[in-house]
Design an enzyme around this catalytic site. Structure first.
Site, mmCIF file in Angstrom:
data_model
loop_
_atom_site.group_PDB
_atom_site.id
_atom_site.type_symbol
_atom_site.label_atom_id
_atom_site.label_comp_id
_atom_site.label_asym_id
_atom_site.label_seq_id
_atom_site.Cartn_x
_atom_site.Cartn_y
_atom_site.Cartn_z
ATOM 1 N N ARG A 1 -24.522 4.050 13.837
ATOM 2 C CA ARG A 1 -25.982 3.832 13.833
ATOM 3 C C ARG A 1 -26.696 4.736 14.823
ATOM 4 O O ARG A 1 -27.842 5.074 14.652
ATOM 5 C CB ARG A 1 -26.315 2.406 14.244
ATOM 6 C CG ARG A 1 -25.912 1.374 13.253
ATOM 7 C CD ARG A 1 -26.626 0.054 13.442
ATOM 8 N NE ARG A 1 -26.284 -0.770 12.297
ATOM 9 C CZ ARG A 1 -25.134 -1.429 12.198
ATOM 10 N NH1 ARG A 1 -24.261 -1.396 13.174
ATOM 11 N NH2 ARG A 1 -24.864 -2.109 11.106
ATOM 12 N N GLU B 1 -27.367 1.579 22.616
ATOM 13 C CA GLU B 1 -26.478 0.514 22.150
ATOM 14 C C GLU B 1 -25.991 -0.305 23.355
ATOM 15 O O GLU B 1 -25.817 -1.511 23.268
ATOM 16 C CB GLU B 1 -25.277 1.114 21.404
ATOM 17 C CG GLU B 1 -24.299 0.065 20.880
ATOM 18 C CD GLU B 1 -23.103 0.670 20.136
ATOM 19 O OE1 GLU B 1 -22.950 1.904 20.116
ATOM 20 O OE2 GLU B 1 -22.324 -0.122 19.571
ATOM 21 N N GLY C 1 0.831 -1.209 0.000
ATOM 22 C CA GLY C 1 0.000 0.000 0.000
ATOM 23 C C GLY C 1 0.861 1.253 0.000
ATOM 24 O O GLY C 1 0.575 2.211 -0.720
ATOM 25 N N LYS D 1 22.562 -9.833 -9.418
ATOM 26 C CA LYS D 1 22.126 -11.219 -9.245
ATOM 27 C C LYS D 1 20.601 -11.324 -9.385
ATOM 28 O O LYS D 1 20.085 -12.192 -10.108
ATOM 29 C CB LYS D 1 22.558 -11.686 -7.850
ATOM 30 C CG LYS D 1 22.436 -13.156 -7.613
ATOM 31 C CD LYS D 1 23.156 -13.490 -6.309
ATOM 32 C CE LYS D 1 22.886 -14.919 -5.902
ATOM 33 N NZ LYS D 1 23.412 -15.184 -4.558
ATOM 34 N N HIS E 1 -16.129 11.342 11.689
ATOM 35 C CA HIS E 1 -14.731 10.895 11.821
ATOM 36 C C HIS E 1 -13.804 11.871 11.086
ATOM 37 O O HIS E 1 -13.489 11.658 9.917
ATOM 38 C CB HIS E 1 -14.567 9.509 11.189
ATOM 39 C CG HIS E 1 -15.229 8.424 11.953
ATOM 40 N ND1 HIS E 1 -14.558 7.635 12.847
ATOM 41 C CD2 HIS E 1 -16.503 7.992 11.959
ATOM 42 C CE1 HIS E 1 -15.399 6.753 13.372
ATOM 43 N NE2 HIS E 1 -16.580 6.945 12.846
ATOM 44 N N THR F 1 18.857 -13.630 -1.785
ATOM 45 C CA THR F 1 17.970 -13.334 -2.915
ATOM 46 C C THR F 1 17.055 -14.505 -3.274
ATOM 47 O O THR F 1 16.163 -14.351 -4.102
ATOM 48 C CB THR F 1 18.782 -12.977 -4.185
ATOM 49 O OG1 THR F 1 19.505 -14.151 -4.594
ATOM 50 C CG2 THR F 1 19.742 -11.838 -3.926
ATOM 51 N N CYS G 1 -16.867 9.937 17.426
ATOM 52 C CA CYS G 1 -17.987 9.016 17.223
ATOM 53 C C CYS G 1 -18.395 8.389 18.556
ATOM 54 O O CYS G 1 -18.979 9.079 19.369
ATOM 55 C CB CYS G 1 -17.657 8.005 16.141
ATOM 56 S SG CYS G 1 -19.149 7.448 15.305
ATOM 57 N N LEU G 2 -18.060 7.127 18.826
ATOM 58 C CA LEU G 2 -18.420 6.572 20.135
ATOM 59 C C LEU G 2 -17.841 7.453 21.247
ATOM 60 O O LEU G 2 -18.462 7.611 22.301
ATOM 61 C CB LEU G 2 -17.916 5.129 20.270
ATOM 62 C CG LEU G 2 -18.304 4.438 21.575
ATOM 63 C CD1 LEU G 2 -19.815 4.299 21.708
ATOM 64 C CD2 LEU G 2 -17.661 3.062 21.683
ATOM 65 N N GLY G 3 -16.683 8.040 21.018
ATOM 66 C CA GLY G 3 -16.053 8.919 22.005
ATOM 67 C C GLY G 3 -16.923 10.127 22.306
ATOM 68 O O GLY G 3 -17.036 10.579 23.451
ATOM 69 N N GLU H 1 -10.699 12.204 11.316
ATOM 70 C CA GLU H 1 -9.406 11.597 10.974
ATOM 71 C C GLU H 1 -9.361 11.090 9.534
ATOM 72 O O GLU H 1 -8.285 11.006 8.937
ATOM 73 C CB GLU H 1 -9.068 10.460 11.960
ATOM 74 C CG GLU H 1 -9.866 9.160 11.816
ATOM 75 C CD GLU H 1 -11.233 9.170 12.529
ATOM 76 O OE1 GLU H 1 -11.739 10.269 12.829
ATOM 77 O OE2 GLU H 1 -11.792 8.082 12.753
HETATM 78 N N1 GLN Z 1 -21.225 2.302 18.069
HETATM 79 C C1 GLN Z 1 -21.566 3.664 17.802
HETATM 80 C C2 GLN Z 1 -22.651 3.781 16.752
HETATM 81 O O1 GLN Z 1 -22.863 2.876 15.994
HETATM 82 C C3 GLN Z 1 -20.343 4.454 17.398
HETATM 83 C C4 GLN Z 1 -19.719 4.001 16.111
HETATM 84 C C5 GLN Z 1 -18.338 4.570 15.896
HETATM 85 O O2 GLN Z 1 -17.671 4.954 16.828
HETATM 86 N N2 GLN Z 1 -17.882 4.565 14.648
HETATM 87 O O3 GLN Z 1 -23.311 4.775 16.670
#
Ligand code: GLN
Length: 536
Positions: free
Chosen positions: A463, A406, A18, A224, A508, A189, A382-384, A510
């Site tokens: 979700r 969840e 990659g 070689k 996200h 090699t 996100c989950l954070g 990032e």
């Molecule tokens: N589990 C959470 C959701 O589905 C967060 C997903 C995540 O962090 N990408 O909403």
């Protein structure tokens, strides 16, 4: 006409196909060519969205909402151009297409077989991006190692494809390993010779060999390899271990990989690559003037590849601030109310990572309580972000046992819940809120100041969402919903008033950080952590 480059791997996996593909693409791009990279993965999942991060590392999400291999992240970070669904194809997708056609009756009367039907479908997919007219060169990275049972149809498809488009229009770069035997004090090699022999058995003579090595290849070794593998000596390219992946384009430039490729494809060398900005980035990356320790709290921390884009975004942001970001991985499960202070002591910022499921959830909540109360910079993704909302609900708003549905579907205070249109979906693959969505930032918010504008677009993969029934309560108490989706009113960012940096994003960021465009949220989070470190 579009030219095609195929990158195969031999001897072992993890040699960095990659990065080599992305580095070559970078060189060709900086000479003025329009280049894209696509990855073909030989597994049967339709996409990596359903794979455990331990199994396959991070799942990278494209603008158009495809869940893809993490190599696509490298392509975007190097090239600064977006990829799409068409850039990542799996065996599962190939078979699905062929089987759907069979059901439609497209092959009526015929026995459907690997050759020609699967190989035809692979070849059709090789061409899709090339035929868009957007690219001069398409680089196709083949996942897996030559000789794997799963890779065979791809290798056969490459053989046929090359023969069909004629010489000078395609080439095969084979990445191999030249191991150093310490006892003999020698580079060997033979594995490369064997790997090329195997390719030859399948009817493919590689044009260029990129040899991954821990020691420089001297002229004798190069001669070689050239002699035994039927390639020119200038087509034996050394790929020595580098201290950062971002060195690889310059190493490949030194080895003249780009020139050899262009000559073989009968393309003009155009201008010398202009890599000034890249070198400037490397200069800042390698000469930091400060040091900052940031915790990455997550449940998959044993495999750092699970958070690839986040760690790369820290590298970009660190370079922007001429600051070495030391990311310290903390398993969320290991955090308890009793030890959070101890574990996070001495850190200058805390990032709570994305994730799924209950494991480690309460540990994340503890980490957030600690940084919120102690004015330590916090960034939740996100989950954070959802954890930050739950923590604030429980500990500031006094919503007893507030939770995300969840984690607890029966919670009395579902401050994070599932959207109505998600509730009826039973399939798991490809069914989340995925890809780019618009977001409007509140004027005068920290978020708007960070972005320097109020209309943004960021990528999603989740979700669950902030429950707008609680919106007023949060806002009044100081956790501001500073970014809203203009179409459906969903909360996309929250930020805490009167805190040096406390930001949670449902999206996200990032995924959009590149060498050329480090992400502003990461830059500002690093800056805030640096300021905190200096104050201490
Ligand atoms: N589990 C959470 C959701 O589905 C967060 C997903 C995540 O962090 N990408 O909403």
């Amino acid at each position: 006409m579009t030219k095609y480059i195929f990158v195969t791997g031999g001897v072992t996996s993890s040699l960095g196909k990659g990065i080599i593909s992305a580095s070559l693409a970078k060189l060709l791009q900086s000479r003025g060519y329009r280049v894209t990279i696509q990855k073909f993965d030989p597994y049967i999942n339709i996409d990596p969205g359903t794979l455990n991060p331990y199994e396959h590392g991070e799942c990278y999400v494209t603008e158009d909402g495809a869940e893809t291999d993490l190599d696509l992240g490298h392509y975007e970070r190097f090239l600064n151009t977006p990829t799409s669904k068409a850039n990542n194809i799996t065996t599962g997708r190939i078979y699905q297409n062929v089987i759907n056609k069979e059901r439609e009756g497209a092959f009526l009367g015929k026995t459907v077989q690997v050759v020609p039907h699967i190989t035809d479908e692979i070849k059709r997919n090789f061409r899709i991006l090339g035929e868009s007219g957007d690219y001069d060169i398409v680089i196709t990275e083949l996942g897996g190692t030559v000789g794997d049972i799963e890779s065979l149809p791809y290798i056969e498809a490459v053989r046929q494809f090359r023969w069909e488009i004629g010489s000078g229009n395609s080439l095969v770069i084979h990445l191999t390993l030249v191991p150093f035997l310490a006892a003999a004090g020698e580079l060997k090699t033979k594995p490369t010779q064997h790997s090329v022999k195997m390719l030859l058995e399948y009817g493919i003579q590689p044009d260029i060999l990129v040899c991954r090595t821990e020691h420089h290849l001297n002229m004798d070794i190069r001669k070689k390899i050239a002699l035994f593998c039927n390639v020119n000596i200038n087509a034996v390219i050394e790929s020595i271990d580098a201290s950062t992946i971002y060195d690889v384009p310059l190493l490949m430039l030194k080895e003249q990989l780009d020139k050899t490729v262009l000559t073989k494809l009968k393309l003009s060398h155009k201008n010398e690559p202009s890599l000034e900005n890249w070198k400037d980035f490397l200069g800042r990356l390698k000469n930091p003037t400060a040091d900052v320790r940031i915790a990455l709290v997550g449940k998959y921390v044993e495999l750092p590849d699970a958070y690839k884009s986040i760690t790369e975004a820290f590298i970009h942001a660190g370079a922007a601030k001429e600051c070495k970001v030391r990311v310290e991985y903390i398993p969320s499960e290991s955090l308890t109310p009793g030890n959070a202070v101890e574990k996070l002591k001495g850190l200058h910022g805390v990032l709570v990572a994305p994730g799924f499921g209950e494991r480690g959830f309460e540990g994340k909540i503890e980490a957030i309580r600690y940084v919120r109360e102690n004015n330590i910079p916090f960034f939740g993704i996100c989950l954070g972000m959802q954890c930050a909302v739950v923590e604030f609900g429980r500990n500031v708003l006094g919503l007893e046992n507030a939770n995300s549905t969840e984690m607890n579907p029966d919670t009395r205070h579902p401050v994070i819940g599932m959207m109505e249109d998600q509730k009826t979906i039973t399939n798991k693959g490809g069914t989340m809120r995925l890809g780019a969505y618009a977001c409007e930032l509140k004027k005068n918010s920290k978020a708007a100041a960070i972005y320097g504008k109020t209309s943004i677009s960021e990528r999603h993969r989740h979700r669950y969402e902030f429950n707008n029934n609680y919106l007023k309560q949060y806002e009044t108490a100081g956790l501001i919903p500073s970014g809203i989706n203009p179409e459906n009113n969903l909360v996309e960012i929250v930020e805490l008033k009167n805190h040096p940096f406390f930001v949670g994003s449902q999206f996200h960021p990032e995924l959009k950080s590149t060498v050329a465009n480090p992400h502003p949220l990461f830059i500002n989070f690093v800056a805030a952590s640096l300021a905190y470190a200096r104050k201490k």
